[in-house]
Enzyme design. Structure first.
Site, PDB file in Angstrom:
ATOM      1  N   GLU A  62      -3.856  -3.388 -16.125  1.00  0.00           N
ATOM      2  CA  GLU A  62      -3.514  -3.445 -14.822  1.00  0.00           C
ATOM      3  C   GLU A  62      -1.987  -4.035 -14.569  1.00  0.00           C
ATOM      4  O   GLU A  62      -1.643  -5.073 -15.059  1.00  0.00           O
ATOM      5  CB  GLU A  62      -4.455  -4.097 -13.894  1.00  0.00           C
ATOM      6  CG  GLU A  62      -4.045  -4.236 -12.488  1.00  0.00           C
ATOM      7  CD  GLU A  62      -5.101  -4.850 -11.500  1.00  0.00           C
ATOM      8  OE1 GLU A  62      -5.985  -5.411 -11.721  1.00  0.00           O
ATOM      9  OE2 GLU A  62      -4.813  -4.589 -10.274  1.00  0.00           O
ATOM     10  N   ASP A 137       4.203  -3.279  -4.588  1.00  0.00           N
ATOM     11  CA  ASP A 137       4.994  -3.635  -3.413  1.00  0.00           C
ATOM     12  C   ASP A 137       5.499  -2.458  -2.756  1.00  0.00           C
ATOM     13  O   ASP A 137       6.105  -1.688  -3.520  1.00  0.00           O
ATOM     14  CB  ASP A 137       6.179  -4.650  -3.975  1.00  0.00           C
ATOM     15  CG  ASP A 137       5.536  -5.855  -4.276  1.00  0.00           C
ATOM     16  OD1 ASP A 137       5.288  -6.654  -3.590  1.00  0.00           O
ATOM     17  OD2 ASP A 137       5.339  -6.115  -5.635  1.00  0.00           O
ATOM     18  N   THR A 209      -9.255  -5.395  -2.981  1.00  0.00           N
ATOM     19  CA  THR A 209      -8.234  -6.286  -3.437  1.00  0.00           C
ATOM     20  C   THR A 209      -7.830  -7.207  -2.425  1.00  0.00           C
ATOM     21  O   THR A 209      -8.036  -6.939  -1.090  1.00  0.00           O
ATOM     22  CB  THR A 209      -6.693  -5.720  -3.905  1.00  0.00           C
ATOM     23  OG1 THR A 209      -6.125  -5.259  -3.032  1.00  0.00           O
ATOM     24  CG2 THR A 209      -7.235  -4.481  -4.921  1.00  0.00           C
ATOM     25  N   LYS A 210      -7.166  -8.333  -2.676  1.00  0.00           N
ATOM     26  CA  LYS A 210      -6.652  -9.262  -1.558  1.00  0.00           C
ATOM     27  C   LYS A 210      -5.642  -8.447  -0.732  1.00  0.00           C
ATOM     28  O   LYS A 210      -5.689  -8.666   0.508  1.00  0.00           O
ATOM     29  CB  LYS A 210      -6.112 -10.453  -2.431  1.00  0.00           C
ATOM     30  CG  LYS A 210      -5.574 -11.398  -1.373  1.00  0.00           C
ATOM     31  CD  LYS A 210      -5.272 -12.928  -1.917  1.00  0.00           C
ATOM     32  CE  LYS A 210      -5.122 -14.001  -1.005  1.00  0.00           C
ATOM     33  NZ  LYS A 210      -4.091 -14.851  -1.208  1.00  0.00           N
ATOM     34  N   GLU A 212      -5.280  -5.619  -0.152  1.00  0.00           N
ATOM     35  CA  GLU A 212      -5.961  -4.471   0.667  1.00  0.00           C
ATOM     36  C   GLU A 212      -6.593  -5.142   1.800  1.00  0.00           C
ATOM     37  O   GLU A 212      -6.568  -4.337   2.937  1.00  0.00           O
ATOM     38  CB  GLU A 212      -6.878  -3.918  -0.220  1.00  0.00           C
ATOM     39  CG  GLU A 212      -7.611  -2.671   0.572  1.00  0.00           C
ATOM     40  CD  GLU A 212      -8.668  -2.117  -0.636  1.00  0.00           C
ATOM     41  OE1 GLU A 212      -9.105  -2.676  -1.742  1.00  0.00           O
ATOM     42  OE2 GLU A 212      -9.301  -1.052  -0.286  1.00  0.00           O
TER      43      GLU A 212
HETATM   44  C1  SAM Z   1       1.739  -6.066  -3.029  1.00  0.00           C
HETATM   45  S1  SAM Z   1       0.928  -7.169  -4.566  1.00  0.00           S
HETATM   46  C2  SAM Z   1      -0.405  -6.703  -4.825  1.00  0.00           C
HETATM   47  C3  SAM Z   1      -1.396  -7.384  -5.759  1.00  0.00           C
HETATM   48  C4  SAM Z   1      -2.817  -6.995  -6.009  1.00  0.00           C
HETATM   49  N1  SAM Z   1      -2.766  -5.710  -6.687  1.00  0.00           N
HETATM   50  C5  SAM Z   1      -3.662  -6.916  -4.687  1.00  0.00           C
HETATM   51  O1  SAM Z   1      -3.858  -5.611  -4.566  1.00  0.00           O
HETATM   52  O2  SAM Z   1      -3.992  -7.803  -4.205  1.00  0.00           O
HETATM   53  C6  SAM Z   1       2.090  -6.398  -5.921  1.00  0.00           C
HETATM   54  C7  SAM Z   1       2.186  -7.516  -7.135  1.00  0.00           C
HETATM   55  O3  SAM Z   1       2.878  -6.747  -8.033  1.00  0.00           O
HETATM   56  C8  SAM Z   1       3.618  -7.608  -8.864  1.00  0.00           C
HETATM   57  N2  SAM Z   1       4.679  -6.937  -9.447  1.00  0.00           N
HETATM   58  C9  SAM Z   1       5.485  -6.258  -8.786  1.00  0.00           C
HETATM   59  N3  SAM Z   1       6.506  -5.450  -9.951  1.00  0.00           N
HETATM   60  C10 SAM Z   1       5.830  -5.749 -11.355  1.00  0.00           C
HETATM   61  C11 SAM Z   1       6.326  -5.693 -12.474  1.00  0.00           C
HETATM   62  N4  SAM Z   1       7.326  -4.985 -12.506  1.00  0.00           N
HETATM   63  N5  SAM Z   1       5.504  -6.481 -13.370  1.00  0.00           N
HETATM   64  C12 SAM Z   1       4.526  -7.275 -13.104  1.00  0.00           C
HETATM   65  N6  SAM Z   1       4.090  -7.673 -11.751  1.00  0.00           N
HETATM   66  C13 SAM Z   1       4.655  -6.634 -10.726  1.00  0.00           C
HETATM   67  C14 SAM Z   1       4.066  -8.701  -7.689  1.00  0.00           C
HETATM   68  O4  SAM Z   1       4.553  -9.884  -8.236  1.00  0.00           O
HETATM   69  C15 SAM Z   1       2.843  -8.835  -6.821  1.00  0.00           C
HETATM   70  O5  SAM Z   1       2.100  -9.756  -7.305  1.00  0.00           O
END
Ligand code: SAM
Length: 231
Positions: A62, A137, A209-210, A212
């Site tokens: 993931e 993101d 997910t959080k 979501e």
């Molecule tokens: C919008 S959040 C969603 C988190 C989780 N999947 C959720 O649905 O609650 C996106 C996450 O992806 C991580 N992220 C973005 N690009 C990444 C990368 N290249 N490697 C590791 N983590 C990454 C960010 O740090 C962030 O915590």
């Protein structure tokens, strides 16, 4: 001036920005005491998945597990599958470390590094059985769209690390990103949409997910995509 507005052109454009965020005492304690037990060090070289998970069970990766609640839930529910979570956000890593320790599971490990680099350098060709990217993101602003993780080049990198027949499961609560994901994935060589041409997965087999939950509260829709590596 922010890193987003004035990127350093010697550095690759990343899909994340590390923001200074406060750690709770429990997260800090977990980082201090549990890191060595569950975080796989990434030193710009190939990871040995057989050493990380000394069994023959399939490996799910993931990317961007956030606070890790849904990843922990999946790993607890599927003891016969291995999970490798990649995240750069320290509070989330701390929170998940705490959860892994508390639940006593052995099938979930963390890599705390840019997942793009880990895929490029750390994962062998055709080594993983499933790739999950939930609510990456969205980078809403047009000028930031190029930071989105789901792009043709990244998808081909992911394809090469997935075994033939392995699946990639994407989800987003941002309609424009959902359309972009569908376009990129439908055009991507070597993949087939499990839901039929342009179809979304209406009943995905994943926990909420959080991020979501936050989107739903804001009135956003949710789009899941499930594609299979064919060739
Ligand atoms: C919008 S959040 C969603 C988190 C989780 N999947 C959720 O649905 O609650 C996106 C996450 O992806 C991580 N992220 C973005 N690009 C990444 C990368 N290249 N490697 C590791 N983590 C990454 C960010 O740090 C962030 O915590």
């Amino acid at each position: 001036m922010t890193d987003i507005e004035h990127p350093d052109h010697n550095r690759p454009l990343r899909s994340f920005v590390i923001r200074a965020s406060r750690l709770t005492a429990a997260q800090q304690k977990a980082l201090d005491t549990l890191w060595e037990g569950y975080v796989v060090p990434f030193q710009n070289e190939l990871l040995d998945l057989n050493e990380i998970f000394p069994n023959q069970n399939p490996v799910t990766v993931e990317i961007g597990f956030g606070m890790g609640d849904s990843l922990l839930e999946m790993a607890i529910a599927q003891p016969n599958a291995n999970f490798l979570g990649m995240e750069v956000h320290r509070p989330g890593v701390g929170k998940l470390l705490h959860g892994i320790e508390e639940s006593g599971i052995k099938n979930l490990k963390i890599v705390s590094h840019d997942a793009v680099e880990v895929l490029e350098v750390g994962l062998a060709i055709e080594s993983i059985d499933r790739l999950l990217i939930y609510f990456p993101d969205p980078w809403h602003k047009k000028r930031h769209n190029k930071r989105r993780l789901i792009q043709s080049q990244f998808v081909q990198l992911a394809r090469s690390r997935l075994k033939i027949g392995a699946e990639i499961h994407l989800a987003t609560d941002w309609e424009h990103y959902a359309d972009h994901m569908m376009e990129v994935m439908s055009d991507a060589e070597g993949f087939e949409n499990n839901m039929g041409l342009q179809g979304n997965w209406k009943t995905p087999d994943r926990p909420e997910t959080k991020f979501e939950r936050r989107g739903i509260k804001l009135g956003h829709g949710v789009w899941d995509l499930l594609f299979k590596r064919l060739t």
